[in-house]
Design a protein around this motif. Structure first.
Motif, PDB file in Angstrom:
ATOM      1  N   GLY A  74       0.918  -1.244  -0.099  1.00  0.00           N
ATOM      2  CA  GLY A  74       0.070  -0.043  -0.094  1.00  0.00           C
ATOM      3  C   GLY A  74       0.781   1.380   0.001  1.00  0.00           C
ATOM      4  O   GLY A  74       2.079   1.166   0.639  1.00  0.00           O
ATOM      5  N   ASN A  75       0.170   2.231  -0.394  1.00  0.00           N
ATOM      6  CA  ASN A  75       0.823   3.631  -0.514  1.00  0.00           C
ATOM      7  C   ASN A  75       0.171   4.700   0.472  1.00  0.00           C
ATOM      8  O   ASN A  75      -0.709   5.321  -0.094  1.00  0.00           O
ATOM      9  CB  ASN A  75       1.001   4.259  -1.748  1.00  0.00           C
ATOM     10  CG  ASN A  75       1.807   5.282  -2.024  1.00  0.00           C
ATOM     11  OD1 ASN A  75       2.124   5.977  -0.850  1.00  0.00           O
ATOM     12  ND2 ASN A  75       2.181   5.771  -3.318  1.00  0.00           N
ATOM     13  N   GLY A  76       0.492   4.524   1.729  1.00  0.00           N
ATOM     14  CA  GLY A  76      -0.423   5.166   2.977  1.00  0.00           C
ATOM     15  C   GLY A  76       0.114   6.770   2.608  1.00  0.00           C
ATOM     16  O   GLY A  76      -1.134   7.709   2.894  1.00  0.00           O
ATOM     17  N   GLY A  78       0.429   8.256  -0.253  1.00  0.00           N
ATOM     18  CA  GLY A  78      -0.340   8.760  -1.503  1.00  0.00           C
ATOM     19  C   GLY A  78      -1.916   8.803  -1.096  1.00  0.00           C
ATOM     20  O   GLY A  78      -2.618   9.828  -1.487  1.00  0.00           O
ATOM     21  N   THR A  79      -2.440   7.994  -0.276  1.00  0.00           N
ATOM     22  CA  THR A  79      -3.856   8.032   0.180  1.00  0.00           C
ATOM     23  C   THR A  79      -3.813   9.176   1.049  1.00  0.00           C
ATOM     24  O   THR A  79      -5.055   9.801   1.044  1.00  0.00           O
ATOM     25  CB  THR A  79      -4.144   6.824   0.873  1.00  0.00           C
ATOM     26  OG1 THR A  79      -3.741   5.599   0.057  1.00  0.00           O
ATOM     27  CG2 THR A  79      -5.440   6.667   1.465  1.00  0.00           C
ATOM     28  N   ALA A  80      -2.847   9.250   2.230  1.00  0.00           N
ATOM     29  CA  ALA A  80      -3.417  10.565   3.147  1.00  0.00           C
ATOM     30  C   ALA A  80      -3.216  11.829   2.031  1.00  0.00           C
ATOM     31  O   ALA A  80      -3.803  12.865   2.461  1.00  0.00           O
ATOM     32  CB  ALA A  80      -2.067  10.463   4.052  1.00  0.00           C
ATOM     33  N   PHE A  82      -4.340  12.269  -1.199  1.00  0.00           N
ATOM     34  CA  PHE A  82      -5.375  12.377  -1.847  1.00  0.00           C
ATOM     35  C   PHE A  82      -6.678  12.762  -0.818  1.00  0.00           C
ATOM     36  O   PHE A  82      -7.516  13.604  -1.243  1.00  0.00           O
ATOM     37  CB  PHE A  82      -5.979  11.010  -2.209  1.00  0.00           C
ATOM     38  CG  PHE A  82      -7.293  10.870  -2.949  1.00  0.00           C
ATOM     39  CD1 PHE A  82      -7.410  11.437  -3.981  1.00  0.00           C
ATOM     40  CD2 PHE A  82      -8.126  10.206  -2.164  1.00  0.00           C
ATOM     41  CE1 PHE A  82      -8.793  11.293  -4.603  1.00  0.00           C
ATOM     42  CE2 PHE A  82      -9.487  10.057  -2.582  1.00  0.00           C
ATOM     43  CZ  PHE A  82      -9.801  10.836  -3.745  1.00  0.00           C
ATOM     44  N   VAL A  83      -6.546  12.175   0.548  1.00  0.00           N
ATOM     45  CA  VAL A  83      -7.631  12.493   1.255  1.00  0.00           C
ATOM     46  C   VAL A  83      -7.606  14.083   1.762  1.00  0.00           C
ATOM     47  O   VAL A  83      -8.520  14.856   1.832  1.00  0.00           O
ATOM     48  CB  VAL A  83      -7.804  11.731   2.627  1.00  0.00           C
ATOM     49  CG1 VAL A  83      -8.600  12.422   3.737  1.00  0.00           C
ATOM     50  CG2 VAL A  83      -8.179  10.455   2.237  1.00  0.00           C
ATOM     51  N   GLY A 112       4.137  10.400  -1.627  1.00  0.00           N
ATOM     52  CA  GLY A 112       3.616   9.180  -1.993  1.00  0.00           C
ATOM     53  C   GLY A 112       3.835   9.032  -3.296  1.00  0.00           C
ATOM     54  O   GLY A 112       4.174   7.716  -3.597  1.00  0.00           O
ATOM     55  N   SER A 121       4.740   0.472  -5.559  1.00  0.00           N
ATOM     56  CA  SER A 121       3.394   0.521  -4.997  1.00  0.00           C
ATOM     57  C   SER A 121       2.422   1.489  -6.044  1.00  0.00           C
ATOM     58  O   SER A 121       3.374   2.155  -6.823  1.00  0.00           O
ATOM     59  CB  SER A 121       3.090   0.747  -3.584  1.00  0.00           C
ATOM     60  OG  SER A 121       3.649   2.135  -3.295  1.00  0.00           O
ATOM     61  N   LEU A 125      -3.262   7.344  -6.415  1.00  0.00           N
ATOM     62  CA  LEU A 125      -3.811   8.298  -5.504  1.00  0.00           C
ATOM     63  C   LEU A 125      -2.755   9.510  -5.049  1.00  0.00           C
ATOM     64  O   LEU A 125      -3.447  10.632  -4.718  1.00  0.00           O
ATOM     65  CB  LEU A 125      -4.456   7.564  -4.253  1.00  0.00           C
ATOM     66  CG  LEU A 125      -5.481   6.787  -4.163  1.00  0.00           C
ATOM     67  CD1 LEU A 125      -5.700   5.746  -2.991  1.00  0.00           C
ATOM     68  CD2 LEU A 125      -6.650   7.413  -4.597  1.00  0.00           C
ATOM     69  N   GLY A 129      -4.026  13.240  -5.203  1.00  0.00           N
ATOM     70  CA  GLY A 129      -3.593  14.106  -4.224  1.00  0.00           C
ATOM     71  C   GLY A 129      -3.045  15.269  -4.552  1.00  0.00           C
ATOM     72  O   GLY A 129      -3.300  16.507  -3.931  1.00  0.00           O
TER      73      GLY A 129
END
Length: 150
Positions: A74-76, A78-80, A82-83, A112, A121, A125, A129
C-alpha cells in the motif's frame, strides 16, 4: 378428451412433465461420467496422473503450483495526500483551513509519488492528491484575499 388437448392432437412426451424420450440426452449431462462429465484421472499405461490432478478432484479456487499472487504494498502517503487534497478542495471556503489542507495534500502527494516509485506500489492516489492540493489552493487563496480585504 382424456389424452387429447383442445385441437385433437395427442401431447408429445416433451409436453408431459417429467417424461423424456428414450435416446435423448438432457442438457448438461454427458453419457458415462457423472459430475461434470470428465473421466477420473487414473494411473494407466502412461504413468501417473498429470501434474496438478488429485484423485480427490481439483481445488475449488485455483490449482497453481506457484501459489497465490502477492498484493502490491500500500501507499499510505499517497492515500493521505489524496484525502487531504480532497478535504482542502471541499473546505477551500474556510480561509486558513483550505490553504493548510491544500499544502499538506501537495506535500503528502509528492512524498507518496516518490514512495510509490521507490517500492513499486501504486501512485494513482498520490497524483490525485497532488492535483487536488494544487486545485484547492487557488480558491482558498482567493477566499483568503477576499476576507482580508473586506
Amino acid at each position: 378428451m382424456s389424452a387429447h388437448d383442445d385441437y385433437g392432437q395427442q401431447p408429445t412426451p416433451q409436453q408431459q412433465y417429467g417424461q423424456q424420450q428414450y435416446g435423448q440426452q438432457q442438457y448438461g449431462q454427458q453419457q458415462g461420467y457423472p459430475y461434470g462429465g470428465q473421466p477420473p484421472a487414473t494411473q494407466g499405461q502412461y504413468g501417473p496422473a498429470p501434474y496438478g490432478h488429485s484423485p480427490y478432484g481439483n481445488a475449488p479456487y485455483g490449482n497453481s503450483p506457484y501459489g497465490y499472487a502477492q498484493p502490491k504494498p500500500g501507499n499510505g502517503l499517497g492515500t493521505a495526500g489524496f484525502v487531504l487534497g480532497l478535504l482542502g478542495l471541499i473546505l477551500c471556503w474556510v480561509p486558513v483551513v483550505g490553504i493548510v489542507l491544500g499544502v499538506l495534500g501537495i506535500i503528502l502527494g509528492g512524498a507518496g509519488m516518490a514512495a510509490g516509485k521507490r517500492n513499486g506500489s501504486g501512485t494513482g492516489l498520490a497524483i490525485a492528491g497532488l492535483v487536488l492540493g494544487i486545485v484547492s489552493l487557488i480558491p482558498a487563496i482567493i477566499v483568503l484575499v477576499a476576507v482580508v480585504n473586506s
